[in-house]
Design a protein around this motif. Structure first.
Motif: not given
Length: 283
Positions: A16-26
C-alpha cells in the motif's frame, strides 16, 4: 484525465505504501508540475514531497489532505495513506494498532527500549535493524509506519500518555552519538506537552512486579481498559478485566518507585550533558 498505469511494485501484490508513492508521482506527472511548483500549491517543502513520491516517508495527514485538494481526488490519497499505515505492521499487531489509535489514555512501562510513540527516526531504524535483516525499502517502510503512529500525541484531541522508562532504556546508546544526543533532546522537548509525562525507574530499585514485561495499558472512549504485553519476539493483547486490573495495580506500584517527572527530566538532562559531543570533522 489520462488512464491510470498499473502499479509497478515488486513481484506479487504491491504494498500500500508503494501504491501511495506511485499514485502521487502519477498525479503530478499528469499535470506536468515540478516539485517546486507543487510545493507552492500545497505549501509544503519540495524535498519533503520528493521523499513521499520515492517512498521514504508516508507523509503527514495534513500534506496528504492538501494533495487530495490540489489534485481534486477527494479522499483518495488519504485513504491510501491509511491503508499504507495499517499494512506496514504485521497482522498480529493489527488489533493493538486499532485500539492504540482510539485510546484516550495510555500508561506504559518500557523494559529495554523506548515506546514507538517517543522514538526518533534514527532510534527506530537502529532498533528495527537490530531485530532482523531487512531489504532497505522494507526497513524504511517500517520506520515511516512506526513514526506515523505518533500522530495520536499531536492530534486535536491528543491521547494522554505516560511512560515509565527503565534507566537502562536511556543509557543504551545508539550507533551514532549525535543521534543519541538528539534522542534525549527530543524526549525533553516532548514532555513540554501537557499530555505527555515521562518518569524514569532507577536500576537501584531491583526486581519489581513488571520485571521483563514491557506493558501498555489503554483506556478507550467507552471507558473500557485493555492491556498489551510484549517481548522482542511476541506480543499479547489482554482484554480480560481481571488480568487488566492485575497489570494496572502492578503499574501503580511501579510508578511509586520511579523518580518524579521533574527528577526524571533532571536525570535525562544530566545524561545528555555527560554524553560527549561529536568532534568536528577535520578539513
Amino acid at each position: 484525465m489520462a488512464s491510470r498505469k498499473p502499479f509497478s511494485g515488486h513481484q506479487g501484490k504491491p504494498s500500500a505504501s508503494r501504491m501511495l508513492a506511485e499514485e502521487q508521482a502519477r498525479l503530478r506527472a499528469e499535470r506536468g508540475w515540478s516539485y517546486r511548483e507543487l510545493s507552492q500549491k500545497v505549501r509544503f517543502d519540495h524535498t519533503y514531497l520528493h521523499e513521499m513520491e520515492t517512498g521514504k516517508t508516508l507523509g503527514s495527514p495534513e500534506v496528504i489532505r492538501a494533495l487530495d485538494e490540489v489534485y481534486g481526488t477527494g479522499p483518495h490519497l488519504s485513504q491510501l495513506r491509511e491503508l499504507a499505515r495499517d499494512s506496514a505492521f504485521r497482522d498480529k499487531y493489527q488489533r493493538y494498532m486499532q485500539l492504540e489509535a482510539k485510546a484516550t489514555v495510555m500508561r506504559h512501562y518500557a523494559v529495554s527500549n523506548l515506546p514507538g510513540l517517543l522514538q526518533t527516526e534514527a532510534y527506530a531504524r537502529d532498533l528495527l535493524r537490530a531485530a532482523r535483516s531487512w531489504k532497505q525499502g522494507d526497513l524504511e517502510e517500517q520506520v515511516a509506519a512506526r513514526l506515523s503512529r505518533q500522530e495520536i500525541l499531536t492530534r486535536d484531541e491528543p491521547t494522554d500518555f505516560r511512560t515509565i522508562l527503565d534507566e537502562s532504556v536511556l543509557r543504551r546508546p545508539l550507533q551514532s552519538t549525535k543521534d543519541w544526543r538528539f534522542l534525549l533532546s527530543h524526549l525533553l522537548d516532548t514532555v513540554r506537552s501537557p499530555h505527555v509525562v515521562i518518569q524514569v525507574l532507577p536500576m537501584a530499585v531491583g526486581f519489581h512486579g513488571l520485571t521483563n514485561t514491557d506493558t501498555m495499558l489503554m483506556w478507550l472512549p467507552n471507558g473500557r481498559s485493555v492491556a498489551y504485553t510484549e517481548t522482542g519476539y511476541s506480543g499479547e493483547m489482554i482484554e480480560d478485566p481481571r488480568e487488566v486490573e492485575h497489570l494496572r495495580l502492578a503499574y501503580d506500584r511501579l510508578r511509586d518507585l520511579a523518580w518524579s517527572p521533574p527528577e526524571s527530566m533532571a536525570f535525562i538532562e544530566q545524561l545528555l550533558e555527560d554524553i560527549p559531543c561529536v568532534p568536528p570533522k577535520s578539513t
